[in-house]
Design an enzyme around this catalytic site. Structure first.
Site, PDB file in Angstrom:
ATOM      1  N   LYS A 170       0.826  -1.220   0.000  1.00 39.61           N
ATOM      2  CA  LYS A 170       0.000   0.000   0.000  1.00 39.61           C
ATOM      3  C   LYS A 170       0.856   1.264   0.000  1.00 39.61           C
ATOM      4  CE  LYS A 170      -3.803  -2.332   2.263  1.00 39.61           C
ATOM      5  NZ  LYS A 170      -4.445  -2.721   1.014  1.00 39.61           N
ATOM      6  N   ASN A 225     -12.339   2.572   3.550  1.00 39.82           N
ATOM      7  CA  ASN A 225     -13.482   2.215   2.712  1.00 39.82           C
ATOM      8  C   ASN A 225     -14.643   1.870   3.659  1.00 39.82           C
ATOM      9  OD1 ASN A 225     -13.167  -0.465   3.565  1.00 39.82           O
ATOM     10  ND2 ASN A 225     -11.967  -1.028   1.763  1.00 39.82           N
ATOM     11  N   ASP A 232      -8.961  -4.887 -13.004  1.00 37.94           N
ATOM     12  CA  ASP A 232      -8.303  -5.307 -11.761  1.00 37.94           C
ATOM     13  C   ASP A 232      -8.398  -4.140 -10.765  1.00 37.94           C
ATOM     14  OD1 ASP A 232      -6.676  -6.232  -9.752  1.00 37.94           O
ATOM     15  OD2 ASP A 232      -4.856  -6.411 -10.983  1.00 37.94           O
ATOM     16  N   ASP A 273      -5.307   2.714  -3.231  1.00 40.66           N
ATOM     17  CA  ASP A 273      -3.982   3.343  -3.101  1.00 40.66           C
ATOM     18  C   ASP A 273      -3.837   4.495  -4.093  1.00 40.66           C
ATOM     19  OD1 ASP A 273      -3.412   1.442  -1.195  1.00 40.66           O
ATOM     20  OD2 ASP A 273      -2.581   0.046  -2.663  1.00 40.66           O
ATOM     21  N   ASN A 281     -10.864  10.418  -7.442  1.00 42.91           N
ATOM     22  CA  ASN A 281     -11.795   9.468  -8.077  1.00 42.91           C
ATOM     23  C   ASN A 281     -11.409   9.225  -9.536  1.00 42.91           C
ATOM     24  OD1 ASN A 281     -13.508   8.949  -5.938  1.00 42.91           O
ATOM     25  ND2 ASN A 281     -15.031  10.478  -6.515  1.00 42.91           N
TER      26      ASN A 281
HETATM   27  O1  RIB Z   1      -3.859  -2.182  -1.755  1.00 40.27           O
HETATM   28  C1  RIB Z   1      -3.297  -3.184  -2.557  1.00 40.27           C
HETATM   29  C2  RIB Z   1      -2.031  -3.657  -1.942  1.00 40.27           C
HETATM   30  O2  RIB Z   1      -2.335  -4.279  -0.709  1.00 40.27           O
HETATM   31  C3  RIB Z   1      -1.295  -4.699  -2.743  1.00 40.27           C
HETATM   32  O3  RIB Z   1      -0.386  -4.144  -3.658  1.00 40.27           O
HETATM   33  C4  RIB Z   1      -0.673  -5.565  -1.677  1.00 40.27           C
HETATM   34  O4  RIB Z   1       0.712  -5.544  -1.679  1.00 40.27           O
HETATM   35  C5  RIB Z   1      -1.274  -5.117  -0.352  1.00 40.27           C
HETATM   36  O5  RIB Z   1      -0.405  -4.355   0.381  1.00 40.27           O
END
Ligand code: RIB
Length: 292
Positions: free
Chosen positions: A38, A180, A232, A238, A262
């Site tokens: 993250k 979230n 995906d 993030d 957003n």
């Molecule tokens: O938020 C997604 C991330 O959560 C992934 O990249 C994984 O590594 C986890 O940390």
């Protein structure tokens, strides 16, 4: 300068048509490794959007450690405060279907980022425009970062994920929180909506493709999301956080900053991998204009 204090993982992604039931084995259709974590994701998202970004974190002495540090450098993130620790880097085991993902993180080196390491970075934290944190590093290290940032008058965004590390002690440092809906329920209970008014402009609850909600001090605001064909969704949150950091560091008002975040998040889900679809500035501005 935006400083991200957080996790750096290698994502081990396994694709499958459906998740196996308990005790069941299914055949997968994909296996690959891509940089994630993250913290690193949020740093890359902010850097791609044009911000100067520094990362405070830890990787291991394994080959993943080299790859992860190099990836951040290639993205223009300053890694001088990314330390090397004996042992494996953090990894995330990601199970991916067409519509969903399930993630198990094994922290590895991330859990060796100690409060003393954070103290050594006081200068970098105190001279930043904004700090970004998540909860994949030791909680005392998160607390020390918040405390240093607060003492220097530097605002912080705390993305409380995974939410089981959240503690009310964080609140005394007045971070902007970006859970979230599930995380908000874990933090404030099923009636989390009531908590919005207690944290005006500081509690931003993300709602996936529905956008995000917050309370601006006078009224409840929902900033609609942008509907796209998601390939995906790993790393969408993030991207939202990295983009929000960029916008707030540039002193955009909260509503505009969330719209920008957003737009960036909507682009990120259109490609594979946590960092794979993270957009640049122009692409994000184009998407923003399309939705006006
Ligand atoms: O938020 C997604 C991330 O959560 C992934 O990249 C994984 O590594 C986890 O940390």
């Amino acid at each position: 300068m935006i400083t991200v204090v957080g996790s750096i993982n290698m994502d081990l992604v396994v694709g499958t048509e459906r998740f196996p039931k308990q005790g069941e084995t299914v055949l997968g259709n994909l296996y690959t490794t891509v940089p994630g974590g993250k913290g690193a994701n949020q740093a890359v998202a902010a850097a791609r959007l044009g911000a100067k970004v520094g990362m405070i974190g830890a990787v291991g002495t394994d080959p993943f450690g080299d790859e992860l540090a190099l990836n951040l450098e290639n993205e223009g993130v300053d890694t001088s405060d990314v330390k090397r620790v004996e042992g494996p880097s953090g990894i995330a085991n990601i199970l991916l279907t067409e519509s969903d993902n399930r993630i198990i993180v094994v922290p590895g080196a991330n859990h060796k980022l100690m409060p003393e390491d954070i103290e050594q970075c006081e200068q970098a934290i105190g001279s930043s425009d904004l700090i970004v944190l998540q909860l994949e590093i030791p909680i005392p290290s998160v607390l020390r970062t918040l405390e240093i940032a607060h003492r220097h008058g530097v605002p912080a965004i705390l993305n409380p994920a995974p939410a089981d590390g959240f503690t009310d002690v964080f609140l005394q440092y007045e971070p902007i929180l970006t859970p979230n809906e599930n995380e908000a329920a874990m933090m404030f209970g099923e009636t989390w909506e009531q908590a919005l008014e207690a944290h005006p402009n500081r509690l931003i609850v993300t709602l996936g493709k529905e956008g995000a909600r917050y309370y601006d001090g006078e009224r409840h605001v929902r900033v609609p999301g942008i509907r796209v064909n998601a390939v995906d969704t790993t790393g969408a949150g993030d991207t939202f956080n990295g983009a929000l950091a960029v916008a707030l560091a540039e002193e955009m008002p909260m509503k505009g900053a969330i719209r920008f975040a957003n737009a960036a998040a909507s682009l990120s889900v259109e490609q594979f991998g946590a960092q794979g679809g993270m957009p640049g500035r122009e692409e994000t501005m184009r998407r923003l204009q399309l939705t006006e």
